[in-house]
Design a protein around this motif. Structure first.
Motif, PDB file in Angstrom:
ATOM      1  N   GLU A 285       0.726  -1.201  -0.002  1.00  0.00           N
ATOM      2  CA  GLU A 285       0.181  -0.113  -0.025  1.00  0.00           C
ATOM      3  C   GLU A 285       0.866   1.279  -0.034  1.00  0.00           C
ATOM      4  O   GLU A 285       0.371   2.375  -0.685  1.00  0.00           O
ATOM      5  N   PRO A 286       2.022   1.232   0.684  1.00  0.00           N
ATOM      6  CA  PRO A 286       2.879   2.683   0.548  1.00  0.00           C
ATOM      7  C   PRO A 286       3.305   2.850  -0.967  1.00  0.00           C
ATOM      8  O   PRO A 286       3.681   3.988  -1.033  1.00  0.00           O
ATOM      9  N   PHE A 287       3.515   2.013  -1.909  1.00  0.00           N
ATOM     10  CA  PHE A 287       3.576   2.120  -2.946  1.00  0.00           C
ATOM     11  C   PHE A 287       2.524   2.181  -4.092  1.00  0.00           C
ATOM     12  O   PHE A 287       2.586   2.249  -5.103  1.00  0.00           O
ATOM     13  N   GLY A 288       1.441   2.165  -3.303  1.00  0.00           N
ATOM     14  CA  GLY A 288       0.072   2.634  -4.258  1.00  0.00           C
ATOM     15  C   GLY A 288      -0.626   1.112  -4.632  1.00  0.00           C
ATOM     16  O   GLY A 288      -1.427   1.288  -5.731  1.00  0.00           O
ATOM     17  N   VAL A 289      -0.259   0.250  -4.314  1.00  0.00           N
ATOM     18  CA  VAL A 289      -0.609  -1.087  -4.665  1.00  0.00           C
ATOM     19  C   VAL A 289      -1.574  -1.687  -3.903  1.00  0.00           C
ATOM     20  O   VAL A 289      -1.130  -2.133  -2.745  1.00  0.00           O
ATOM     21  N   GLY A 290      -2.855  -1.777  -4.189  1.00  0.00           N
ATOM     22  CA  GLY A 290      -3.830  -2.122  -3.110  1.00  0.00           C
ATOM     23  C   GLY A 290      -4.260  -3.776  -3.245  1.00  0.00           C
ATOM     24  O   GLY A 290      -3.809  -4.470  -4.150  1.00  0.00           O
ATOM     25  N   LEU A 291      -5.294  -4.247  -2.493  1.00  0.00           N
ATOM     26  CA  LEU A 291      -5.658  -5.480  -2.818  1.00  0.00           C
ATOM     27  C   LEU A 291      -6.416  -5.403  -3.983  1.00  0.00           C
ATOM     28  O   LEU A 291      -7.245  -4.750  -4.332  1.00  0.00           O
ATOM     29  N   GLY A 292      -5.992  -6.661  -4.792  1.00  0.00           N
ATOM     30  CA  GLY A 292      -6.809  -6.987  -5.985  1.00  0.00           C
ATOM     31  C   GLY A 292      -6.434  -8.359  -6.723  1.00  0.00           C
ATOM     32  O   GLY A 292      -5.974  -9.112  -5.983  1.00  0.00           O
ATOM     33  N   MET A 293      -6.477  -8.398  -8.072  1.00  0.00           N
ATOM     34  CA  MET A 293      -6.142  -9.669  -8.575  1.00  0.00           C
ATOM     35  C   MET A 293      -4.503 -10.177  -8.422  1.00  0.00           C
ATOM     36  O   MET A 293      -4.567 -11.506  -8.053  1.00  0.00           O
TER      37      MET A 293
ATOM     38  N   GLU B 206     -10.375 -22.079  -3.859  1.00  0.00           N
ATOM     39  CA  GLU B 206     -10.151 -21.089  -2.572  1.00  0.00           C
ATOM     40  C   GLU B 206     -11.088 -20.226  -2.303  1.00  0.00           C
ATOM     41  O   GLU B 206     -11.387 -19.415  -3.187  1.00  0.00           O
ATOM     42  N   ILE B 207     -11.515 -20.181  -1.157  1.00  0.00           N
ATOM     43  CA  ILE B 207     -12.258 -18.912  -0.565  1.00  0.00           C
ATOM     44  C   ILE B 207     -11.758 -18.092   0.661  1.00  0.00           C
ATOM     45  O   ILE B 207     -11.880 -17.012   0.710  1.00  0.00           O
ATOM     46  N   VAL B 208     -11.150 -18.980   1.762  1.00  0.00           N
ATOM     47  CA  VAL B 208     -10.642 -18.305   2.834  1.00  0.00           C
ATOM     48  C   VAL B 208      -9.539 -17.293   2.459  1.00  0.00           C
ATOM     49  O   VAL B 208      -9.679 -16.063   3.122  1.00  0.00           O
ATOM     50  N   VAL B 209      -8.619 -18.012   2.025  1.00  0.00           N
ATOM     51  CA  VAL B 209      -7.278 -16.755   1.497  1.00  0.00           C
ATOM     52  C   VAL B 209      -7.880 -15.583   0.674  1.00  0.00           C
ATOM     53  O   VAL B 209      -7.679 -14.509   0.797  1.00  0.00           O
ATOM     54  N   THR B 210      -8.743 -16.000  -0.159  1.00  0.00           N
ATOM     55  CA  THR B 210      -9.281 -15.079  -1.249  1.00  0.00           C
ATOM     56  C   THR B 210     -10.075 -13.934  -0.479  1.00  0.00           C
ATOM     57  O   THR B 210      -9.851 -12.775  -1.015  1.00  0.00           O
ATOM     58  N   THR B 211     -10.788 -14.235   0.644  1.00  0.00           N
ATOM     59  CA  THR B 211     -11.522 -13.341   1.174  1.00  0.00           C
ATOM     60  C   THR B 211     -10.855 -12.110   1.949  1.00  0.00           C
ATOM     61  O   THR B 211     -11.139 -11.071   1.986  1.00  0.00           O
ATOM     62  N   PHE B 212      -9.415 -12.404   2.240  1.00  0.00           N
ATOM     63  CA  PHE B 212      -8.590 -11.809   2.898  1.00  0.00           C
ATOM     64  C   PHE B 212      -7.608 -10.869   1.960  1.00  0.00           C
ATOM     65  O   PHE B 212      -6.769  -9.862   2.364  1.00  0.00           O
ATOM     66  N   THR B 213      -7.296 -11.648   0.869  1.00  0.00           N
ATOM     67  CA  THR B 213      -6.318 -11.096  -0.098  1.00  0.00           C
ATOM     68  C   THR B 213      -7.166 -10.021  -1.442  1.00  0.00           C
ATOM     69  O   THR B 213      -6.239  -9.454  -2.117  1.00  0.00           O
ATOM     70  N   ALA B 214      -8.429 -10.456  -1.466  1.00  0.00           N
ATOM     71  CA  ALA B 214      -9.034  -9.844  -2.642  1.00  0.00           C
ATOM     72  C   ALA B 214      -9.574  -8.415  -2.474  1.00  0.00           C
ATOM     73  O   ALA B 214      -9.948  -8.076  -1.493  1.00  0.00           O
ATOM     74  N   GLY B 215      -9.424  -7.629  -3.271  1.00  0.00           N
ATOM     75  CA  GLY B 215      -9.856  -6.144  -3.034  1.00  0.00           C
ATOM     76  C   GLY B 215     -11.483  -6.020  -3.300  1.00  0.00           C
ATOM     77  O   GLY B 215     -12.352  -7.146  -3.545  1.00  0.00           O
ATOM     78  N   PRO B 216     -12.346  -4.797  -3.405  1.00  0.00           N
ATOM     79  CA  PRO B 216     -13.666  -4.762  -3.277  1.00  0.00           C
ATOM     80  C   PRO B 216     -14.037  -5.098  -4.890  1.00  0.00           C
ATOM     81  O   PRO B 216     -15.276  -5.671  -4.849  1.00  0.00           O
ATOM     82  N   GLY B 217     -13.413  -5.070  -5.737  1.00  0.00           N
ATOM     83  CA  GLY B 217     -13.843  -5.253  -7.017  1.00  0.00           C
ATOM     84  C   GLY B 217     -13.420  -6.628  -7.698  1.00  0.00           C
ATOM     85  O   GLY B 217     -13.578  -6.924  -8.750  1.00  0.00           O
ATOM     86  N   VAL B 218     -12.748  -7.233  -6.723  1.00  0.00           N
ATOM     87  CA  VAL B 218     -12.487  -8.643  -7.224  1.00  0.00           C
ATOM     88  C   VAL B 218     -13.527  -9.734  -6.507  1.00  0.00           C
ATOM     89  O   VAL B 218     -13.511 -10.050  -5.166  1.00  0.00           O
ATOM     90  N   GLN B 219     -14.076 -10.654  -7.238  1.00  0.00           N
ATOM     91  CA  GLN B 219     -15.036 -11.468  -6.669  1.00  0.00           C
ATOM     92  C   GLN B 219     -14.858 -12.945  -7.579  1.00  0.00           C
ATOM     93  O   GLN B 219     -15.284 -12.966  -8.767  1.00  0.00           O
ATOM     94  N   THR B 220     -14.255 -13.945  -6.881  1.00  0.00           N
ATOM     95  CA  THR B 220     -13.964 -15.017  -7.516  1.00  0.00           C
ATOM     96  C   THR B 220     -15.525 -15.999  -7.621  1.00  0.00           C
ATOM     97  O   THR B 220     -16.374 -15.684  -6.667  1.00  0.00           O
ATOM     98  N   LEU B 221     -15.590 -17.134  -8.260  1.00  0.00           N
ATOM     99  CA  LEU B 221     -16.606 -17.780  -8.182  1.00  0.00           C
ATOM    100  C   LEU B 221     -17.119 -18.300  -6.569  1.00  0.00           C
ATOM    101  O   LEU B 221     -18.284 -18.343  -6.187  1.00  0.00           O
TER     102      LEU B 221
END
Length: 271
Positions: free
Chosen positions: A129-137, A208-223
């Motif tokens: 985040e300090p480098f402007g990279v947020g949670l996402g794909m 995978e769902i548990v790790v995805t929940t904590f590493t995906a940003g608001p715009g990322v939704q896996t199946l």
């Protein structure tokens, strides 16, 4: 080992009950995806393909499916590279800390998913985040790769342990260079292990769902996340059953192929 008849019967009953606990719920999901009753009443009052048609035309489900495919492909690619290199380093070379590295590589698969997810979330927020990279794909792919690497590593190192070094030594004695030995000898021997590791990695990442929940940003939704978020919506229940059935069917193929490839030991016995 010879077992008495009562013991064999007891083992068969226990095995049948175990398989029933695992596969009966999956069968119910498949049946309910055709259930004409929106509330999934049992037994089904009738069968219909209407829910499958609605699922096919669901923009949310299709977008989530494509997101899962992209994340799984990215995680599988990273895992193939890192897992293969680590397996060759640990199996073919002797160096200080070799056993510790092997332990650290395998450890993530044993950690609870929620622990891995919280740790990765904290690390990403502190480092990226300090480098402007947020949670996402990107963070989802990296998060999935942390445990997918283990699958590739285990498959490749198991194959290397059963591969005769005399093949490579003979090729070197005949004048082949390192690249030729890898291309003509080593790679064909470990190819099926690589494919099996890739298939298992893809299947693990896709579901995978548990790790995805904590590493995906608001715009990322896996199946899997889409399924979880729509389970409490009565109007979406039939479509969720269809998507869950598709997930089951899609998971069977890579697991089956990986099992067949992992059992292929032709040309790998030590001489």
């Amino acid at each position: 080992m010879n077992l008495s008849r009562p013991a064999r019967i007891a083992l068969r009953i226990a095995a049948g009950l175990g398989f029933a606990v695992i596969y009966v719920p999956l069968t119910l999901v498949l049946v309910n995806s055709f259930n004409i009753d929106r509330s999934s009443g049992w037994p089904p009052a009738g069968l219909t393909l209407n829910w499958w048609e609605q699922a096919w035309h669901s923009n949310g489900a299709r977008a989530a499916l494509w997101t899962s495919v992209k994340a799984a492909l990215g995680a599988t690619g990273i895992s193939l590279v890192l897992g293969t290199l680590l397996a060759f380093a640990v199996q073919r070379y002797r160096f200080f800390g070799r056993e510790s590295i092997s332990f650290l590589v395998v450890l993530p698969i044993a950690l609870p998913g929620i622990v891995t997810g919280v740790a990765l979330n904290t690390a990403f927020r502190a480092v990226l985040e300090p480098f402007g990279v947020g949670l996402g794909m990107f963070t989802v792919v990296v998060g999935h790769a942390t445990f997918c690497v283990v699958v590739v590593f285990n498959n490749v190192i198991a194959r290397l342990r059963r591969t005769a070094l005399s093949f490579e030594e003979a090729a070197a004695d005949l004048g082949a260079d390192t690249f030729q030995i890898f291309r003509d000898i080593t790679f064909p021997l470990v190819r099926s292990a690589l494919v099996a590791g890739a298939l298992l990695s893809f299947a693990l990442s896709f579901d995978e769902i548990v790790v995805t929940t904590f590493t995906a940003g608001p715009g990322v939704q896996t199946l899997p996340i889409w399924v979880f978020s729509n389970m409490t919506r009565p109007a979406q229940a039939p479509v969720v059953n269809v998507v869950a059935a598709v997930l089951v069917l899609l998971s069977v193929l890579p697991i089956y192929l990986a099992q067949r490839l992992s059992s292929d030991t032709a040309g790998t016995s030590r001489i």
